[in-house]
Design a protein around this motif. Structure first.
Motif, PDB file in Angstrom:
ATOM      1  N   GLU A 123       0.834  -1.188   0.000  1.00 31.18           N
ATOM      2  CA  GLU A 123       0.000   0.000   0.000  1.00 31.18           C
ATOM      3  C   GLU A 123       0.881   1.255   0.000  1.00 31.18           C
ATOM      4  OE1 GLU A 123      -0.830  -2.737   1.525  1.00 31.18           O
ATOM      5  OE2 GLU A 123      -2.758  -3.057   0.513  1.00 31.18           O
TER       6      GLU A 123
ATOM      7  N   HIS B 146       2.018   1.924  -3.458  1.00 30.85           N
ATOM      8  CA  HIS B 146       0.962   2.532  -4.265  1.00 30.85           C
ATOM      9  C   HIS B 146       0.862   4.011  -3.969  1.00 30.85           C
ATOM     10  CE1 HIS B 146      -0.704  -0.810  -6.303  1.00 30.85           C
ATOM     11  NE2 HIS B 146      -0.816  -1.513  -5.202  1.00 30.85           N
ATOM     12  N   LEU B 147       0.883   4.335  -2.684  1.00 23.94           N
ATOM     13  CA  LEU B 147       0.737   5.733  -2.314  1.00 23.94           C
ATOM     14  C   LEU B 147       1.865   6.568  -2.890  1.00 23.94           C
ATOM     15  CD1 LEU B 147      -0.448   6.177   1.352  1.00 23.94           C
ATOM     16  CD2 LEU B 147      -1.653   6.675  -0.755  1.00 23.94           C
TER      17      LEU B 147
ATOM     18  N   PHE C 158       1.646   6.931  -6.707  1.00 17.30           N
ATOM     19  CA  PHE C 158       0.575   7.702  -7.330  1.00 17.30           C
ATOM     20  C   PHE C 158       0.422   9.096  -6.751  1.00 17.30           C
ATOM     21  CE2 PHE C 158      -0.609   3.180  -7.901  1.00 17.30           C
ATOM     22  CZ  PHE C 158      -0.215   3.121  -9.218  1.00 17.30           C
ATOM     23  N   LEU C 159       1.069   9.359  -5.633  1.00 17.98           N
ATOM     24  CA  LEU C 159       1.026  10.713  -5.077  1.00 17.98           C
ATOM     25  C   LEU C 159       2.427  11.317  -5.151  1.00 17.98           C
ATOM     26  CD1 LEU C 159      -1.219  10.374  -1.900  1.00 17.98           C
ATOM     27  CD2 LEU C 159      -1.828  11.378  -4.096  1.00 17.98           C
ATOM     28  N   PRO C 160       2.708  12.037  -6.226  1.00 11.72           N
ATOM     29  CA  PRO C 160       4.075  12.532  -6.434  1.00 11.72           C
ATOM     30  C   PRO C 160       4.590  13.385  -5.267  1.00 11.72           C
ATOM     31  CG  PRO C 160       2.593  13.199  -8.233  1.00 11.72           C
ATOM     32  CD  PRO C 160       1.784  12.405  -7.286  1.00 11.72           C
ATOM     33  N   ASP C 161       3.690  14.163  -4.641  1.00 14.52           N
ATOM     34  CA  ASP C 161       4.154  15.022  -3.551  1.00 14.52           C
ATOM     35  C   ASP C 161       4.648  14.198  -2.376  1.00 14.52           C
ATOM     36  OD1 ASP C 161       3.612  17.563  -4.693  1.00 14.52           O
ATOM     37  OD2 ASP C 161       1.476  17.138  -4.427  1.00 14.52           O
ATOM     38  N   LEU C 162       3.890  13.161  -2.070  1.00 12.99           N
ATOM     39  CA  LEU C 162       4.269  12.299  -0.962  1.00 12.99           C
ATOM     40  C   LEU C 162       5.599  11.620  -1.273  1.00 12.99           C
ATOM     41  CD1 LEU C 162       3.410  11.054   1.772  1.00 12.99           C
ATOM     42  CD2 LEU C 162       2.434   9.182   0.489  1.00 12.99           C
TER      43      LEU C 162
ATOM     44  N   ASN D 120       8.461  13.948  -0.592  1.00 17.93           N
ATOM     45  CA  ASN D 120       8.640  14.026   0.864  1.00 17.93           C
ATOM     46  C   ASN D 120       9.452  12.863   1.399  1.00 17.93           C
ATOM     47  OD1 ASN D 120       5.680  15.357   2.522  1.00 17.93           O
ATOM     48  ND2 ASN D 120       7.093  16.301   1.121  1.00 17.93           N
TER      49      ASN D 120
END
Lengths: 570, 570
Positions: free
Chosen positions: A531, A534-535, A538-542, A545
């Motif tokens: 998971e 996946h995060l 698919f979440l470029p900002d995360l 970070n």
């Protein structure tokens, strides 16, 4: 009026449109499918045999009624896994059943709102009479360690989860060569010395001591079953002291260690932590305490005391005309005049029949009956054909005779002929076939879970397979320099609330490059590798970070452990 | 050598330290606990009764063996939920059992690596002989819609999940007043017209048509059970055409709709999508196809054809001396000389006994036997006391007689007396008590799940309760202006890969303020409200990100729908 409003008002009014507004039936809504709720519905159905001016609705999370006293027999394999539960539909065929969570109860508008079903819309039910029979809950809200690591023992899912867990633990103990871990796996801790705790400890003990050596090839002396109780005697509140002492003798003789005058304070994945700070290494912790008010009950705007709704001996809620309360969530004066009714099935069932009678009396303008039951004694099973019983008139029974009484009485009380047949057969079968060992994985791994650690415990160890990311909710941990784990731990960094760790192994390989140790009681939220990937994918900002954090840490860390080392030493 | 290395080498060598290096036992490792693996272990145990120079290890994910032919009876409630499975421990008491996932197989070093157990460390097993009996899998890898929304029907968990789901759907249909949704809830679609698909369709049909009207008060004509098959006849590969036609007649007469020469292409939460683009509205989609190679098998460095390991008629893998393969994951020449052995239990069981014999022969330097079995015919059940059978010598049976043959033969073939007794009793009980209706919630809601949508479908609707956040993996969706949903949808924005939506209702209240509709086939990753709140609460950077997006959207959006509207219209 917007779309949502129209949809919900349609739902709201649906049952009422079936008949003319003048003749719309009086609706009795029962909340809860335990002894109180189900027996109320059953009694109402009987009273309504020849009338259709009243409709009964029952709301419960599960579609079955749990015959609680027999749940422990599922653990020891004496009974099939679905046998102590009965589909509510079979018991109350004329009641409208809603198997949903309850979102809220509005006593002013006389509305109950249920959680959404297949479409994300709430469902609202109007009521004329409301029966609140929501019971109580095993509540770990106030301790994140217990919430994350202790198993409750209240309903069927708890029982199945515990059964599966025990089977897994036994199977892993068989193939484990690390003595310390094997000892942890074979230590079973139960907290609570009331009926529920004693029954779980007894049947768990019977089960692991039977199948452990015989089927899993384990040494009997490696198995420990520990029962923790805050009072100085087991069943102190429930039974006469001689019976309590008898129960203690029996359990001790069968190998259960009793830790009296102790309380469970918290838990981690590998420890049960007691009130005096001592720790028991274990991978199996069952807690039957604390039994707390149902949070939903607390949210209802009716007069309460300690989270229980105050009702009179007709079951009517104080100051209400349409609300009724009974069972473990209600405070009802004891007919003897002393104190309140105890929280037992005996009382709940009789309260339910009185309540059902009084609701029909209220609808028809007849006088109410008051509750006059004072109890029939008390029975508890100690596993392996032994029980204790305290009957009316001070009669006390123990041993095989009490056990036979227990089986006979409870079998007789089982609602429905169907389940009576199944259970009788199951008991017969138990005499000829060995206990069931199928582990059904009813509890698949969760993507995101909470975990609790106590100071000094290792959260991750260098060289482990890295399969989770950790987000700190509260507490503190220290990251130890790679390679320094075994000899003299060298602290590389400290992490606290809002910080993450464990991301490196997830990003670059799969072995942990460093060790993390708990400094102050630590609550973390962990996310599985899959998971997490996946995060971050698919979440470029995360992703930016996390990469930044990893980069900063990497600059202060030597090479990570190569990930194929496990195979390089054959 | 670091800590991790030491730990794993200890694990690696543990079984070998028990005996002297000169006398260390030969280790046979069996991968898989289906018909092939379990019968291989059982035969080996028989052959090893008086010797301890050989040890047998079996690795399987589950601790039980599934007697596949009876799985469908659990669906229809004719059998208890644990009855068609048998603990492997009872069948192979002398085998060392490892119930873990297999991470990798290294045939060069002769090592099998297992996934971690209670400690995050891999476990490595050396082998002298390796039996690969991993079967095949129902593989939805290549279609994200099927992976997210179709239920496979292969093992016990699949069966229990489907059972629970069907019971939930029936209960919700009973209380649903929206005709469209009720119709969706009562439409059951099964893909695949081989034995497995036919058996699922037949028993599901029996079950819903029995309990739907009788127990749930549903209209029989509202229930639809649809079986989709790519060929022009059911069981075309398995049976003679007259039997296939008989099966079709029976199923049709009992209310199953057959859609022949159609294939299932994809699925969404509310639709089954066929190869011609047509859509069937349903909430229950079971797919028994495609049956694909096990990905683990594909990763093993042995000669393969179409994902199957090539072995000879002694079960030895081509070009190997220590590896053996059998069952559905192996390609073994048919003894008749034509083609390969079919993927059936009959063949797997006989291959297993031949293989076990040949391994012992290889160890002792005796000659190998070749596999000579050519099949005993074929049997399939059509539900409700009807079956079809094709026996050797061209004998064909159908109807009650075939069904009695089916029950007798399979009951006889059940390994272990224990299960024979339980199942016989279960069949007897089935004659007197109604089917089991307990819904056990074996499949708790997941924090993070994939979902697939097809163009035109609504992902979220204005006014819905907002309980999930959506992250787009691929595809496109449009956000519609609030209030414009019913009349003329006005597009407010488009969202694509890497973007999130649905965050607003999660942050500010709980009703959806806008509608989102799928534009291009959409794969999303959704996170439950609870977990999302934890993430944004504890990861400040993520929170800032999400708030920024919400703020941008809010500036272009009117007031959100108030969240207490459900109660305001009574």
């Amino acid at each position: 009026m917007n779309w949502a409003l129209r949809m919900s008002s349609r739902v709201l009014l649906r049952k009422r449109t079936a008949v003319d507004a003048d003749t719309k039936p009086t609706r009795i809504v029962i909340l809860g499918g335990g002894f109180g709720g189900v027996y109320a519905a059953m009694t109402l159905e009987k009273g309504l045999r020849r009338r259709d001016d009243i409709e009964i609705v029952l709301v419960n999370r599960e579609n079955y009624f749990v015959f609680q006293p027999m749940l422990a027999e599922v653990l020891s394999g004496q009974m099939g896994i679905l046998e102590p539960v009965i589909p509510i539909r079979r018991l109350c065929p004329r009641t409208h059943l809603y198997f949903r969570d309850i979102s809220s109860v509005d006593v002013e508008k006389k509305l109950v709102t249920l959680a959404p079903g297949y479409r994300p819309r709430p469902l609202v039910l109007e009521y004329d009479h409301l029966v609140i029979a929501l019971g109580d809950v095993t509540d770990f809200r106030f301790d994140p360690g217990l919430r994350a690591h202790a198993l409750p023992f209240k309903n069927l899912s708890d029982t199945l989860r515990l059964r599966d867990h025990v089977l897994r633990v036994l199977g892993e103990a068989e193939i484990e060569d690390d003595d310390e871990l094997r000892q942890e796996l074979l230590t079973f801790v139960i907290a609570g010395g009331g009926y529920s705790g004693v029954e779980v400890a007894a049947s768990l003990n019977d089960f692991v001591r039977e199948v452990g050596p015989k089927t899993f090839g384990l040494e009997p002396e490696d198995i420990r079953v520990i029962l923790i109780h805050s009072k100085e005697r087991l069943l102190q509140r429930e039974l006469h002291s001689s019976l309590g002492e008898y129960a203690q003798r029996i359990l001790r003789r069968r190998g259960v260690e009793l830790m009296l005058e102790h309380r469970l304070r918290s838990a981690t994945e590998t420890h049960a932590i007691l009130d005096d700070g001592s720790r028991i290494c274990t991978r199996t912790l069952v807690s039957t305490v604390p039994s707390s008010p149902n949070p939903l009950v607390e949210s209802i705007a009716l007069r309460q005391k300690k989270g229980k709704i105050i009702a009179d001996r007709t079951m009517r809620v104080e100051g209400s005309t349409s609300e009724w309360a009974l069972g473990d969530c209600a405070l009802i004066p004891h007919p003897s005049g002393e104190g309140d009714c105890p929280k037992t099935a005996q009382f709940a069932v009789r309260q339910a029949t009185t309540c059902a009678h009084n609701i029909l009396a209220a609808i028809d303008g007849r006088p109410a009956k008051t509750f006059n039951f004072t109890g029939l004694g008390s029975l508890g099973v100690l596993g392996h054909r032994t029980a204790v019983a305290q009957l009316p008139g001070g009669l006390k029974l123990s041993g095989l005779l009490a056990w036979l009484a227990w089986r006979t009485i409870y079998w007789w009380k089982l609602p429905g002929i169907d389940r009576k047949v199944r259970i009788a057969l199951s008991w017969l079968l138990d005499l000829v076939v060995p206990p069931e060992l199928v582990q059904s994985k009813f509890d698949p791994p969760q993507a995101m879970v909470h975990a609790h650690f106590e100071p000094g415990e290792y959260v991750i160890r260098e060289g482990d397979v890295g399969d989770r990311l950790y987000i700190i909710i509260q507490g503190k941990a220290e990251i130890l320099k790679p390679g320094s784990f075994v000899s003299e731990p060298e602290v590389m960094a400290e992490v606290g609330p809002g910080e993450i760790f464990g991301e490196m192994a997830l990003l670059d390989g799969n072995r942990r490059g460093a060790t993390v140790r708990c400094l102050e009681p630590l609550d973390v939220f962990t996310m599985a590798k899959n998971e997490f990937s996946h995060l971050v994918n698919f979440l470029p900002d995360l992703r930016r970070n996390v990469e930044q954090i990893a980069k900063q840490r990497q600059s202060t860390t030597p090479e990570p452990v190569p990930s194929d080392d496990a195979c390089s030493t054959s």
